[in-house]
Write an enzyme that holds these catalytic residues in place. Sequence first.
Site, PDB file in Angstrom:
ATOM      1  NE  ARG A  96      19.416 -36.073 -80.920  1.00 25.75           N
ATOM      2  CZ  ARG A  96      19.698 -36.038 -79.604  1.00 25.75           C
ATOM      3  NH1 ARG A  96      19.204 -36.927 -78.780  1.00 25.75           N
ATOM      4  NH2 ARG A  96      20.463 -35.101 -79.108  1.00 25.75           N
ATOM      5  CD  GLU A  99      21.562 -33.434 -82.841  1.00 24.37           C
ATOM      6  OE1 GLU A  99      22.668 -33.400 -82.282  1.00 24.37           O
ATOM      7  OE2 GLU A  99      20.863 -34.460 -82.916  1.00 24.37           O
ATOM      8  CB  SER A 122       1.854 -23.314 -94.964  1.00 25.42           C
ATOM      9  OG  SER A 122       0.810 -23.269 -94.014  1.00 25.42           O
TER      10      SER A 122
END
Length: 156
Positions: A96, A99, A122
Amino acid sequence: MTQSQHSQSPREALAERIVEAKTRKNLTFEQINEGTGLSVAFTTAALLGQHPLPADAARVVAAKLDLDDDAQRLLQTIPVRGSIPGGVPTDPTIYRFYEIVQVYGSTLKALIHEQFGDGIVSAINFKLDIKKVDDPEGGSRAVITLDGKYLPTKPF
């Protein structure tokens, strides 16, 4: 003296031992983290092989998990980071996030550059927080805060 790993294998093996001890002792990562002086996210990442722990924190978690001196020392070594070998993750939870970056990565990049200029956020000077909150429509929501220092690109 600070030591560095050249392979993920030792820390991966230690992470397996840590998860087994955590399960056997029925501890949460929050309970293991208590007394380290670190965030639960940082300590969890370290226990899973992604960060070195300071000596004091390594002693605290080693005592809670009944880890030997060698394991305690290994927790203090700089690991070979990166926990997703072979490209696209297959674990549904990790996927996920992959995604999310696939869908929103270019948006994040565009908005960061628009607001800050050319540079990066960072992952070294970084904080992570996860909170469970009630969803007004029922169930729960995960509020995930990624807090990284902006580092501008420097021409040379």
